[in-house]
Each structure stands twice: as C-alpha cells, then as structure tokens.
Design an enzyme around this catalytic site. Structure first.
Site, mmCIF file in Angstrom:
data_model
loop_
_atom_site.group_PDB
_atom_site.id
_atom_site.type_symbol
_atom_site.label_atom_id
_atom_site.label_comp_id
_atom_site.label_asym_id
_atom_site.label_seq_id
_atom_site.Cartn_x
_atom_site.Cartn_y
_atom_site.Cartn_z
ATOM 1 N N SER A 160 2.295 3.575 -7.505
ATOM 2 C CA SER A 160 1.692 3.072 -7.849
ATOM 3 C C SER A 160 2.561 1.924 -7.290
ATOM 4 C CB SER A 160 2.032 2.553 -9.780
ATOM 5 O OG SER A 160 2.229 1.277 -9.737
ATOM 6 N N SER A 161 1.861 0.516 -7.549
ATOM 7 C CA SER A 161 2.904 -0.249 -6.713
ATOM 8 C C SER A 161 3.942 -0.801 -7.173
ATOM 9 C CB SER A 161 2.075 -1.317 -5.783
ATOM 10 O OG SER A 161 1.133 -1.335 -5.459
ATOM 11 N N ARG A 162 3.559 -0.623 -8.508
ATOM 12 C CA ARG A 162 5.325 -1.025 -9.735
ATOM 13 C C ARG A 162 6.095 -0.072 -9.755
ATOM 14 N NH1 ARG A 162 -0.087 -3.682 -12.149
ATOM 15 N NH2 ARG A 162 0.499 -6.043 -12.153
ATOM 16 N N LEU A 206 0.928 -1.210 0.226
ATOM 17 C CA LEU A 206 0.005 -0.114 -0.171
ATOM 18 C C LEU A 206 0.683 1.743 0.020
ATOM 19 C CD1 LEU A 206 -2.748 -1.316 2.429
ATOM 20 C CD2 LEU A 206 -2.589 -1.852 0.353
ATOM 21 N N HIS A 207 0.129 2.186 -0.672
ATOM 22 C CA HIS A 207 1.141 3.568 -0.655
ATOM 23 C C HIS A 207 -0.097 4.673 -0.501
ATOM 24 C CE1 HIS A 207 -1.050 3.501 -4.289
ATOM 25 N NE2 HIS A 207 -0.384 2.723 -4.907
ATOM 26 N N LYS A 217 -6.605 6.499 -11.200
ATOM 27 C CA LYS A 217 -5.415 5.951 -11.582
ATOM 28 C C LYS A 217 -5.393 4.734 -12.970
ATOM 29 C CE LYS A 217 -1.461 4.401 -11.700
ATOM 30 N NZ LYS A 217 -1.451 2.443 -11.301
ATOM 31 N N GLN A 236 -10.508 0.164 -15.151
ATOM 32 C CA GLN A 236 -11.058 -0.747 -14.348
ATOM 33 C C GLN A 236 -12.480 -0.534 -14.019
ATOM 34 O OE1 GLN A 236 -7.962 -3.006 -12.146
ATOM 35 N NE2 GLN A 236 -8.816 -1.269 -10.635
ATOM 36 N N VAL A 286 -3.266 9.691 -6.631
ATOM 37 C CA VAL A 286 -2.561 10.606 -5.959
ATOM 38 C C VAL A 286 -1.277 9.925 -6.797
ATOM 39 C CG1 VAL A 286 -1.943 10.307 -3.803
ATOM 40 C CG2 VAL A 286 -4.295 9.839 -3.663
ATOM 41 N N HIS A 303 -3.278 4.640 -2.597
ATOM 42 C CA HIS A 303 -4.967 3.445 -1.829
ATOM 43 C C HIS A 303 -4.974 4.152 -0.621
ATOM 44 C CE1 HIS A 303 -1.195 0.520 -3.512
ATOM 45 N NE2 HIS A 303 -2.868 -0.243 -3.802
#
Ligand code: AMP
Length: 275
Positions: free
Chosen positions: A182-184, A30-31, A146, A150, A173, A34
């Site tokens: 992004s987690s990526r 999480l960032h 983001k 989806q 964000v 989220h």
C-alpha cells in the site's frame, strides 16, 4: 509513452481508439500491487492507459490528502518499463472546477465497512471513476482486490449507470513478510512496519481456523482481535460478508469475504481474504 495532462487531449485520443484498451486508475506512488494490474491488463489489451490522480474528493476532513505520498518521476519510470502507452495525469483544477456540482453516489453498500468511518469516501471514488471512464473510454478497467469494497462498489456503479467498461478484479500483492502492499505503508515507522504485520497475521489465522473446520465468525473474530491488539493495533472493523452483496454473515460459507481495517500508529490499513 505519452503523458497526457488535459481532459480534451485525452478525450480526443480516446474518441478514436484503434485497438482494445486496458485502463488502470491509480493515485500514484506506485508499487508492485499497481504494477500487477498493469501487467494483467497487458495480457489482454493492445493499448494500456494508467491514470495518476490523487483524487481529493475521496479524502474526508482530517484525512491524509495533504500528505499523500507522491513520486511522479519514479512512477513514470516504472510505467515506461511496463510499456504503458498513455499516462493520464489530470490536474485537480480541471477535474473539479470551482462550479463542480455533480456526484455519483452508490447507496447502502457505501455506508458499511470502510464507509462507516469514511462516509464520503466512496462517493468520491465513484464520481472520479465515472469521470475517468468518460474521459478514457477503456474496454476494461483493472482494480485490486486489496480495496475489496471499492471493487464491489465500482462494479455496482458500472452496472447501474450502464458503462460498457468491464471491471476486472486482481489479487492482492503482498510484501515478502505478508503485509499487503500500500502507498500508505510509507507512513509507518520501523516499529509500525513491524506492528502492521498483524493484519496479514490475523488474516492468516482466520484462514488456518477455517481450514481446521471452524466456521463461527465470532470465534474467528476474537482470535483475530487478539493478534491485532497484541501488536498495538486499533481495530476499525473485522467483518465477514457475502462477497457480492456485502451482507453480514455469521458463519463461513462459499462466496464469503473476510475484511479488516485497523490503525497502526495513525495509519489506517486494510486487508481481506476469501475463506
Ligand atoms: P491506489 O493508488 O491506492 O488508489 O490504488 C490503485 C489501484 O491499485 C486500486 O485498484 C487498488 O486496489 C490497487 N492496489 C493497491 N494496492 C494493491 C495491492 N497490494 N495488490 C493489488 N492491488 C493493489
């Protein structure tokens, strides 16, 4: 904060919710992107549920399922700080038992944009979300703009299958320098992290052009393309679409959305904006 692992335990709790429930589905690591969804949900609901599940069915062959970043302890710490009531953390084995055979597939709008490169991705997303909605039974589900496609696909699925959950979209964000969180992003080298700025720079350039009166999408796209190529990016797509139907548009008009996907090093990143 309760950590729930089994479907039956989560369903037992959700069968007798006493208060309005806001739900944030995530794949963890999480960032602040989220957390912004959790904070928005907290404004409107007495009970907050966050799921953490790296959903295998939304990854295609050769994608990053096996290397997707995780840090459960850190995630739980962040969620505790936000006073989340339940973290639903199911197992892959229980979500997808060996005899699993049913898919939720939204047609047409899942085969364009990200769906061209990731043809089975949205089927995995809508299937897991339908399952999660049946398990958690929330009043509202909070999702980020983001992942704009989806969000549109999920709204369509919820409408088509008559789920009563409201889908709430929340703004992107960004890091201080503009990169969409992004987690990526954690896959990027330090040079890659610098290069990745080209996505938000290209988006900012499109916004600037539009403000100065340019409405022709081809002109906007060619300016954006230059910025991305200058930063060693490989473009997957740059598209202007109607934000509800996702139909292609040739000119900027009210209700349009500009969407972009590009590879930086081997990492596929996405970004978007309204114009
Ligand atoms: P993920 O964990 O990547 O599946 O994302 C879970 C939810 O967080 C999705 O609804 C995403 O759209 C949302 N999200 C991810 N990154 C951001 C961001 N930078 N800003 C806002 N929402 C985000």
């Amino acid at each position: 904060m309760e950590l729930i692992r089994s479907i039956s335990q989560m369903q037992e709790i959700s069968a007798s919710w006493k208060g309005s429930v806001g739900f944030v589905p995530t794949m963890g690591f999480l960032h602040q992107g989220h957390i912004s969804l959790v904070q928005e949900a907290a404004k409107h609901h007495a009970i907050l549920v966050v799921s953490i599940f790296v959903n295998p069915t939304q990854f295609g062959a050769g994608e990053d399922l096996d290397t997707y970043p995780t840090n459960l302890e850190h995630d739980l710490e962040l969620l505790r700080r936000e006073k989340v009531d339940y973290v639903y953390f199911p197992t892959k084995a229980e979500m997808y038992p060996a005899d699993f055979k049913t898919w939720v597939n939204t047609e047409i709008i899942t085969q364009i944009l990200c769906g061209r490169t990731r043809p089975t991705h949205f089927r995995g997303v809508t299937t897991v979300l339908a399952k999660l909605l049946n398990i958690v039974r929330p009043d509202a589900m909070y999702m980020g703009e983001k992942d704009f496609q989806q969000l549109v696909v999920t709204r369509q699925m919820v409408r088509d299958l008559n789920f009563t959950t409201r889908v709430v979209g929340c703004p992107i964000v960004r890091e201080a320098d503009g990169l969409a969180m992004s987690s990526r992003n954690s896959y990027l080298s330090s040079q890659g992290r610098q290069d990745a700025l080209c996505l938000s720079l290209a988006i900012a350039r499109a916004e600037e052009l539009t403000k100065s009166g340019v409405t022709d999408f081809k002109t906007i796209r060619s300016e954006m393309r230059k910025i991305i190529l200058d930063h060693n990016g490989r473009i997957d797509y740059i598209e202007l679409v109607d934000s509800t139907s996702l139909h292609h548009l040739d000119t900027v008009k009210a209700g349009c959305r500009l969407l972009l996907a590009a590879y930086i090093e081997n990492t596929r990143l996405i970004d978007n904006t309204t114009l």
